[in-house]
Design an enzyme around this catalytic site. Sequence first.
Site, short mmCIF file in Angstrom:
data_model
loop_
_atom_site.label_atom_id
_atom_site.label_comp_id
_atom_site.label_asym_id
_atom_site.label_seq_id
_atom_site.Cartn_x
_atom_site.Cartn_y
_atom_site.Cartn_z
N HIS A 290 0.87 -1.11 0.01
CA HIS A 290 0.21 0.08 0.19
C HIS A 290 0.77 1.35 0.00
O HIS A 290 0.51 2.14 -0.80
CB HIS A 290 -1.10 0.06 1.17
CG HIS A 290 -2.12 1.13 0.57
ND1 HIS A 290 -3.16 0.92 -0.39
CD2 HIS A 290 -2.31 2.36 0.98
CE1 HIS A 290 -3.87 1.71 -0.61
NE2 HIS A 290 -3.31 2.81 0.17
N TYR B 18 1.78 5.46 -2.25
CA TYR B 18 2.10 6.58 -1.62
C TYR B 18 3.51 7.37 -2.25
O TYR B 18 3.80 8.33 -2.37
CB TYR B 18 1.95 6.91 -0.47
CG TYR B 18 0.45 6.90 0.03
CD1 TYR B 18 -0.55 7.94 -0.20
CD2 TYR B 18 -0.24 5.58 0.20
CE1 TYR B 18 -1.80 7.74 -0.24
CE2 TYR B 18 -1.64 5.39 0.16
CZ TYR B 18 -2.35 6.54 0.37
OH TYR B 18 -3.73 6.38 0.24
N HIS C 179 -9.35 0.68 -10.51
CA HIS C 179 -9.15 1.61 -9.31
C HIS C 179 -7.69 1.95 -9.25
O HIS C 179 -7.34 3.25 -9.39
CB HIS C 179 -9.25 1.06 -7.82
CG HIS C 179 -8.74 1.76 -6.81
ND1 HIS C 179 -9.24 3.04 -6.47
CD2 HIS C 179 -7.68 1.57 -6.14
CE1 HIS C 179 -8.39 3.53 -5.40
NE2 HIS C 179 -7.47 2.63 -5.26
N PHE C 180 -6.64 1.12 -9.34
CA PHE C 180 -5.18 1.47 -9.36
C PHE C 180 -4.73 2.16 -10.82
O PHE C 180 -3.93 2.81 -10.82
CB PHE C 180 -4.36 0.38 -8.80
CG PHE C 180 -3.98 -0.85 -9.48
CD1 PHE C 180 -3.37 -0.82 -10.55
CD2 PHE C 180 -4.55 -1.89 -9.00
CE1 PHE C 180 -3.04 -2.05 -11.49
CE2 PHE C 180 -4.27 -3.41 -9.89
CZ PHE C 180 -3.68 -3.14 -10.98
N HIS C 181 -5.27 1.68 -11.82
CA HIS C 181 -4.96 2.37 -13.12
C HIS C 181 -5.35 3.77 -12.83
O HIS C 181 -4.61 4.80 -13.38
CB HIS C 181 -5.40 1.81 -14.24
CG HIS C 181 -4.86 0.37 -14.59
ND1 HIS C 181 -4.70 -0.71 -13.98
CD2 HIS C 181 -3.63 0.38 -15.40
CE1 HIS C 181 -4.01 -1.40 -14.71
NE2 HIS C 181 -3.01 -0.99 -15.62
N ARG D 273 -10.25 -10.28 -12.12
CA ARG D 273 -9.00 -9.67 -12.80
C ARG D 273 -7.91 -10.93 -12.87
O ARG D 273 -8.06 -12.10 -12.59
CB ARG D 273 -8.26 -8.72 -11.77
CG ARG D 273 -8.00 -9.23 -10.61
CD ARG D 273 -7.56 -8.09 -9.43
NE ARG D 273 -6.34 -7.55 -9.77
CZ ARG D 273 -5.34 -7.10 -8.80
NH1 ARG D 273 -5.92 -7.08 -7.49
NH2 ARG D 273 -4.08 -6.82 -9.08
N ARG D 274 -6.99 -10.61 -13.89
CA ARG D 274 -5.89 -11.68 -13.84
C ARG D 274 -6.27 -12.65 -14.81
O ARG D 274 -5.79 -13.72 -14.70
CB ARG D 274 -4.93 -11.99 -12.86
CG ARG D 274 -4.68 -10.98 -11.98
CD ARG D 274 -3.76 -11.44 -10.79
NE ARG D 274 -3.51 -10.51 -9.59
CZ ARG D 274 -4.38 -10.64 -8.60
NH1 ARG D 274 -5.24 -11.67 -8.27
NH2 ARG D 274 -3.87 -9.65 -7.60
#
Lengths: 271, 540
Positions: free
Chosen positions: B215, B219, B366-368, B429-430
């Site tokens: 995580h 950041y 989300h993370f893209h 996913r994946r």
Amino acid sequence: MSAREIFSFRNSYFTASVGVAVTLFILTALGGFIVLPYAQREVKFAGLWDAICSSAGVPRRADSIAAPASAHPTSSVVLTSTTLARPSQQSIGRGATLAQRCAIRHGPTGISQADSPNLAGQYASVIFKELLDFRSGARTNAVMTPFAVDLSDQDIADLAVYYAYLPRLPAYHPEPQLPPTRIVIYGAPLRGIAPCGSCHGSLDNKPGSPWLEGQSQAYMKAQLQSFASGQRRNDISQQMRNVARVMTPQEIDEAAAYYASQPPEIVKATD
Amino acid sequence: VLVNRKLIIAHFWLAFAAFGLALVLGAWQMFIRSPLHTWITNPEWYYRSLTAHGTVMGYVFPTLVAMGFGYAITESALERRLVGARWAWAGFWLIAVGAVMAMLPVALGRASVLYTFYPPLIGSPFYYLGVVLVVVGSWIWVALMSVNLRDWKRDHPGAPVPLAMFANVAGSYLWAWTAVGAAFELLLQIIPVALGLKNTIDAGLARVFFSWTLHAIVYFWLIPTYIAYYAIVPRAIGGKVYSDTIARISFILFLVISMPIGIHHTFPDPQVGAGFKFIHSAFTALVALPTLLTVFTICASVEIAGRLRGGRGVFGWIVALPWDNPIMLAVAFSFIMLGFGGAGGLINMSYQLDTSVHNTQWITGHFHLIFGGAIVIMYFAIAYDLWPHLTGRALPDLRLVRTQLWLWFIGMIVTTFPWHYVGILGMPRRMSYFDFTDPALSQEASSVTLSAIGGFILLISGLLFLLILGRSQVAPRVEAGPYRFSVAVHPLTTVPAALNGYALWVALMIGLTVTNYGFPIAALVARQDTSVPAVYVGAQ
């Protein structure tokens, strides 16, 4: 300002940040370890400490009800990276002698003329596992079981490395090579069927899975059917039974016919 | 004035070259698993590509950007030559060698384990050693940032550390500590198994270690973007930073609380107790705080620019903003994507809501959106802003720059919004292919097609970005002047020691790691019955 002055309760930043962090941790810990466990009405705890241990993730022994005894033994074969590694010439030679008694069904060169599996060039781990399963009763067969019960661990390892040592030869009944069918290449994602080749060699090989090219069509079909019916059950975690159960009879026919028609030379040389 | 321009530009070029390659792989993945293409016959190719895409985009690209930008900040904000340039080059080469070393086994199909490693899957040891080299190379940067700041502080006792440098060093300390989790996983667990010294591995413990890194690494990726918000945007659009102190507090909060929250990545994992999941979930909620502080401060800073440019009334200042300025455009796009991505993140961090989206395409979306969108678009902005100072040449065509930013924004929205949607429908996913002919999946086909088109838009934008930077290498020479960062409305003359250093905050970061991770890790380490046989990739 020195380190001592920073880490001092006279420094309001220190007091505030540590105070907030500690308070938050205590509050969230109270929530996570005490309030929330008891909020689950369906869970019963022996006491406060039990609730805390449970939510901290300390494993607890399950209720002492014995698991129902299985009517059928399951496969208990253990294969480590050293079990069959670097076979000696003596081991292969002993295997060759022992294999004479297998020749009547599996052929003197490891190529069967009797709808039994061709063993020449099969992965050692496969022969090792199947013989141990026949011996333990995890897999049963009227012909194979009597042969296997008398074999020692060493005999089985020797047979496995001997057959793996033999060259892969064309099948006895060569057929015109068929194009791959959908079930073979892609499996059926929505039914949880992986492509055959993701374990059986053309894409990847998983230990314990045989290569299938040029094997007897009748044999492969019979095995898929017995996996589907649950008659054969030595596949670990029901891997093959889960696949075979949801295959249609037509898909079973297609898969068996496809693999039977492939020349064994194309088996990917991953080993 | 930037002295070590070659060092900085080498970092940026390697970062962007790797980014370009990984972007092509990403677009290919989107295409072959969409209804636009028939099913891939060998899923292994997909996972190879996925591993390369993730490893490069997750470890190599942002690390190099943070490092290159960090060196630029050191020289420009501290107004002195970088100490330890030779070490910096050593770090750079470690990363270059590590990246190649990791990518070769992946290309050969010996390490299709995805960038998150996923033990008990075990790939070639060279893959992991390559990743370790990348991390070691970046730790040299961490040390250099610390040394350079210490030297500056020694010569300027009591003076406030310039904001950009303060944030930069905070980011480097955050990375140093968060990388420790994956380092434990690699050095103590995975590499011994990959080398054949052991053949079992505690996959559950490995996942906990990885969550330690997973995580806060986000950041670490985010810090250069936030530095750009505070230190580049107001200056570039003619405004001032609304509050230097709020900025410092935001970076301090990132340093302290982005670390002890990673277990929200393992909500469905049985090896972590529900109590710790709750604690991590609650702390995750806190990490919205520095982002909200930043959004407030940057909006206020931008408003200052709008009003200085003659904007009046409640919304008039927005109209008055320099919208033809690429930095203005980038920060607006970045904020929009950060807003949507952050809202989605609130769902991921909630224990119950997460169950409906966990491991679905929602997460990929989300993370893209956050990383590929909000963060990377500011990496572009940083490069555009720095480039004339690095090359001594102009960026010739601002219209092309704006087009590139627009395409990236549109592409990212078109890619990730359908991803979020099909994730809610339950698409995992994946996966290398989906049976879109099945009635259960056919309703997802159009969304997946749309997101693949978004992927192509992103590819075009990414290639355009490389073209713009490449073309400026041969553009006419200009005198760009010294590189400067934004100034605050009320520049700080004194600053409390606690907001000018890191001792207290690093101590809190480590302390919270111990409280939030100590027991779950210790309990798993102490148990002897939690290991499973390793599954070697590409081996018989």
